[in-house]
Design a protein around this motif. Structure first.
Motif, PDB file in Angstrom:
ATOM      1  N   UNK A  12      -0.539   7.432  -9.541  1.00  0.00           N
ATOM      2  CA  UNK A  12       0.287   6.688  -8.591  1.00  0.00           C
ATOM      3  C   UNK A  12       1.038   7.655  -7.676  1.00  0.00           C
ATOM      4  N   UNK A  13       1.134   7.268  -6.415  1.00  0.00           N
ATOM      5  CA  UNK A  13       1.857   8.128  -5.469  1.00  0.00           C
ATOM      6  C   UNK A  13       3.304   8.290  -5.900  1.00  0.00           C
ATOM      7  N   UNK A  14       3.763   9.517  -5.801  1.00  0.00           N
ATOM      8  CA  UNK A  14       5.147   9.840  -6.105  1.00  0.00           C
ATOM      9  C   UNK A  14       5.904  10.144  -4.807  1.00  0.00           C
ATOM     10  N   UNK A  15       5.208  10.837  -3.870  1.00  0.00           N
ATOM     11  CA  UNK A  15       5.849  11.228  -2.618  1.00  0.00           C
ATOM     12  C   UNK A  15       4.803  11.673  -1.611  1.00  0.00           C
ATOM     13  N   UNK A  16       5.232  11.731  -0.358  1.00  0.00           N
ATOM     14  CA  UNK A  16       4.462  12.473   0.631  1.00  0.00           C
ATOM     15  C   UNK A  16       5.418  13.191   1.561  1.00  0.00           C
ATOM     16  N   UNK A  17       4.920  14.308   2.077  1.00  0.00           N
ATOM     17  CA  UNK A  17       5.737  15.248   2.832  1.00  0.00           C
ATOM     18  C   UNK A  17       4.888  15.722   4.012  1.00  0.00           C
ATOM     19  N   UNK A  18       5.396  15.553   5.208  1.00  0.00           N
ATOM     20  CA  UNK A  18       4.700  15.992   6.406  1.00  0.00           C
ATOM     21  C   UNK A  18       5.651  16.881   7.180  1.00  0.00           C
ATOM     22  N   UNK A  71      11.436   5.873  -5.460  1.00  0.00           N
ATOM     23  CA  UNK A  71      12.467   5.860  -6.495  1.00  0.00           C
ATOM     24  C   UNK A  71      11.883   5.553  -7.864  1.00  0.00           C
ATOM     25  N   UNK A  72      10.750   4.866  -7.891  1.00  0.00           N
ATOM     26  CA  UNK A  72      10.031   4.533  -9.117  1.00  0.00           C
ATOM     27  C   UNK A  72       8.578   4.309  -8.748  1.00  0.00           C
ATOM     28  N   UNK A  73       7.741   4.034  -9.720  1.00  0.00           N
ATOM     29  CA  UNK A  73       6.308   3.857  -9.471  1.00  0.00           C
ATOM     30  C   UNK A  73       6.097   2.771  -8.415  1.00  0.00           C
TER      31      UNK A  73
END
Length: 107
Positions: A12-18, A71-73
């Motif tokens: 499951x996605x936790x974060x993305x950063x660009x 903040x959560x799944x």
């Protein structure tokens, strides 16, 4: 160059950063940067509008930074929206490898 990193935890996605600037053209005329920004902002707005998932958002326009941390799944709608973002970013990368790098990984 724009660097994109998306992190998944247990599938499951936790974060993305660009972060960064494409450097394809001068500011205000850079179509690569504009395309990536439009896809990313639309994804974030869609998650906020169409889901109940909570997230933290960090931005810095000068640095070309957008970071979203759940903040959560996240639910399936958010997962689909990020998958759609990834699809669009991969298409941009296929045509513009010198301006964008993608790193999608499991942590």
């Amino acid at each position: 160059m724009i660097e994109v990193q998306a992190l998944k935890e247990k599938g499951h996605y936790k974060s993305f950063h660009i972060q960064g600037h494409a450097g394809y053209a001068d500011a205000g005329e850079d179509i690569v940067c504009a395309a990536i920004s439009a896809l990313t902002i639309n994804c974030i707005n869609s998650i906020e509008t169409f889901t109940n998932d909570e997230f933290l958002l960090d931005t810095d326009e000068e640095a070309g930074l957008i970071r979203l941390i759940f903040s959560y799944k996240p639910g399936s709608k958010s997962e689909l929206l990020i998958d759609s973002l990834a699809l669009g970013l991969r298409e941009i990368e296929n045509e513009n490898k010198e301006y964008i790098t993608l790193d999608f990984k499991e942590v």
